[in-house]
Scaffold this motif. Sequence first.
Motif, short mmCIF file in Angstrom:
data_model
loop_
_atom_site.label_atom_id
_atom_site.label_comp_id
_atom_site.label_asym_id
_atom_site.label_seq_id
_atom_site.Cartn_x
_atom_site.Cartn_y
_atom_site.Cartn_z
N LYS A 129 0.82 -1.21 0.00
CA LYS A 129 0.00 0.00 0.00
C LYS A 129 0.86 1.27 0.00
CE LYS A 129 -4.31 -0.80 -0.46
NZ LYS A 129 -4.55 -0.58 -1.88
N PHE A 130 1.90 1.25 0.82
CA PHE A 130 2.75 2.44 0.93
C PHE A 130 3.47 2.72 -0.38
CE2 PHE A 130 6.95 4.28 2.04
CZ PHE A 130 6.49 5.51 2.50
N THR A 131 4.08 1.70 -0.93
CA THR A 131 4.80 1.87 -2.20
C THR A 131 3.86 2.26 -3.32
OG1 THR A 131 6.21 0.05 -1.43
CG2 THR A 131 6.50 0.78 -3.71
N GLU A 132 2.62 1.74 -3.27
CA GLU A 132 1.64 2.06 -4.31
C GLU A 132 1.43 3.57 -4.41
OE1 GLU A 132 -2.10 0.07 -3.89
OE2 GLU A 132 -2.93 0.96 -5.71
N HIS A 133 1.29 4.24 -3.28
CA HIS A 133 1.11 5.69 -3.30
C HIS A 133 2.31 6.38 -3.95
CE1 HIS A 133 -1.97 5.21 0.08
NE2 HIS A 133 -2.61 5.71 -0.96
N GLN A 134 3.50 5.96 -3.56
CA GLN A 134 4.70 6.57 -4.10
C GLN A 134 4.79 6.40 -5.61
OE1 GLN A 134 7.66 4.49 -1.69
NE2 GLN A 134 8.03 6.39 -0.56
N VAL A 135 4.57 5.15 -6.05
CA VAL A 135 4.81 4.85 -7.46
C VAL A 135 3.72 5.45 -8.36
CG1 VAL A 135 3.66 2.60 -7.55
CG2 VAL A 135 5.62 3.05 -9.01
N THR A 136 2.49 5.48 -7.89
CA THR A 136 1.45 6.12 -8.70
C THR A 136 1.70 7.62 -8.81
OG1 THR A 136 0.03 6.27 -6.75
CG2 THR A 136 -0.37 4.43 -8.23
N ALA A 137 2.13 8.23 -7.71
CA ALA A 137 2.46 9.65 -7.74
C ALA A 137 3.59 9.91 -8.73
CB ALA A 137 2.86 10.13 -6.34
N LEU A 138 4.58 9.05 -8.70
CA LEU A 138 5.73 9.20 -9.60
C LEU A 138 5.32 9.08 -11.06
CD1 LEU A 138 8.82 9.47 -9.68
CD2 LEU A 138 8.94 6.97 -9.70
N ILE A 139 4.47 8.08 -11.35
CA ILE A 139 4.03 7.86 -12.73
C ILE A 139 3.15 9.02 -13.20
CG2 ILE A 139 2.55 6.40 -14.18
CD1 ILE A 139 3.69 3.97 -12.71
N ASP A 140 2.27 9.51 -12.32
CA ASP A 140 1.42 10.65 -12.67
C ASP A 140 2.26 11.89 -12.96
OD1 ASP A 140 -0.72 9.02 -12.37
OD2 ASP A 140 -1.39 9.85 -10.45
N LEU A 141 3.27 12.11 -12.13
CA LEU A 141 4.15 13.25 -12.34
C LEU A 141 4.87 13.16 -13.68
CD1 LEU A 141 5.61 15.77 -11.28
CD2 LEU A 141 7.29 14.25 -10.20
N LYS A 142 5.38 11.97 -13.95
CA LYS A 142 6.09 11.73 -15.20
C LYS A 142 5.18 12.02 -16.40
CE LYS A 142 8.92 8.11 -17.39
NZ LYS A 142 7.98 7.38 -18.29
N ARG A 143 3.92 11.57 -16.29
CA ARG A 143 2.96 11.78 -17.37
C ARG A 143 2.69 13.27 -17.57
NH1 ARG A 143 -0.39 7.02 -17.54
NH2 ARG A 143 -0.64 7.44 -15.33
N GLN A 144 2.54 13.99 -16.47
CA GLN A 144 2.31 15.45 -16.56
C GLN A 144 3.47 16.15 -17.24
OE1 GLN A 144 1.36 17.48 -12.99
NE2 GLN A 144 -0.68 16.55 -12.75
N LEU A 145 4.67 15.80 -16.85
CA LEU A 145 5.85 16.46 -17.42
C LEU A 145 5.95 16.20 -18.92
CD1 LEU A 145 8.50 15.81 -14.63
CD2 LEU A 145 7.34 17.96 -15.18
N GLU A 146 5.56 15.00 -19.32
CA GLU A 146 5.65 14.65 -20.74
C GLU A 146 4.57 15.34 -21.57
OE1 GLU A 146 5.49 10.47 -20.49
OE2 GLU A 146 7.66 10.21 -20.28
N GLU A 147 3.45 15.65 -20.94
CA GLU A 147 2.35 16.30 -21.67
C GLU A 147 2.64 17.77 -21.94
OE1 GLU A 147 -1.19 15.60 -19.50
OE2 GLU A 147 -1.41 13.55 -20.18
N GLU A 148 3.32 18.43 -20.99
CA GLU A 148 3.58 19.87 -21.15
C GLU A 148 4.60 20.15 -22.25
OE1 GLU A 148 4.53 21.64 -17.41
OE2 GLU A 148 2.69 20.94 -16.46
N PRO A 149 4.54 21.33 -22.84
CA PRO A 149 5.44 21.68 -23.95
C PRO A 149 6.87 22.03 -23.51
CG PRO A 149 3.97 23.52 -23.48
CD PRO A 149 3.60 22.41 -22.53
#
Lengths: 106, 106
Positions: B86-106
């Motif tokens: 459960k603990f790692t899940e929060h970390q890794v989903t946050a990391l993946i979401d962040l990565k996705r956001q950074l890739e979407e921006e110009p």
Amino acid sequence: MTDDDRVFKALADPSRRFLLDLLFTRDGRTQSELESELEMTRFGVAKHLKVLEEAGLVVVRRSGREKLHFLNPVPIRQIHDRWIDKFTEHQVTALIDLKRQLEEEP
Amino acid sequence: MTDDDRVFKALADPSRRFLLDLLFTRDGRTQSELESELEMTRFGVAKHLKVLEEAGLVVVRRSGREKLHFLNPVPIRQIHDRWIDKFTEHQVTALIDLKRQLEEEP
DNA sequence: TTGACAGGTGACCAAATGGTCACATAACTT
DNA sequence: AAGTTATGTGACCATTTGGTCACCTGTCAA
């Protein structure tokens, strides 16, 4: 070979999954420490660790002549997200939790 | 062969993962409908579908002479839970979401 | 009932995979 | 410096796996 191909091929072997299990319980182990847990020559274990490393499932840090191994959860989560969307995730986690509860009761 | 071995072996092949992708976008397809999507004889596709079915990744329902295929997310979620707490899940989903956001921006 | 359509079985072959070994390099210890 | 410890490389072999084919069964429609 694509990245995801490397990940799934790496997970296809029971010895490699066992190595991930070991690292899940405790990170940062050396290669020789991991070798002692498998009934296999060190060459076999080293080969498996290399496959896991090239798949990005395990990351390593060198410390002198030792090689420390750490579990990387990112590729695992990406497998999950490939075939389970947010809506389905709620359903399936609820189902698995229910199943676990029923199995625990007498 | 153990249950989880069947699941991971089934996921190790790119054609079988593609079949799961097809069922993820739309469930309940017949075998011949799936065959038309792969560059392979129908025998090859049938073999792959059998592997997926025996692994429990795909469930089937017969309807006359047709066989309808559905994606089962449970084994996928169990892979996730094996190596992500459960603990790692929060970390890794946050990391993946962040990565996705950074890739979407110009 | 005759033909077309959806799917199943077992044999077969080329290619990939798991595991071992002989040999080699680099780092710590005394 | 010399021995020991931790890990790396390339060759090798037995087994497994992906894909095809000839042949078969059951279902639908005219």
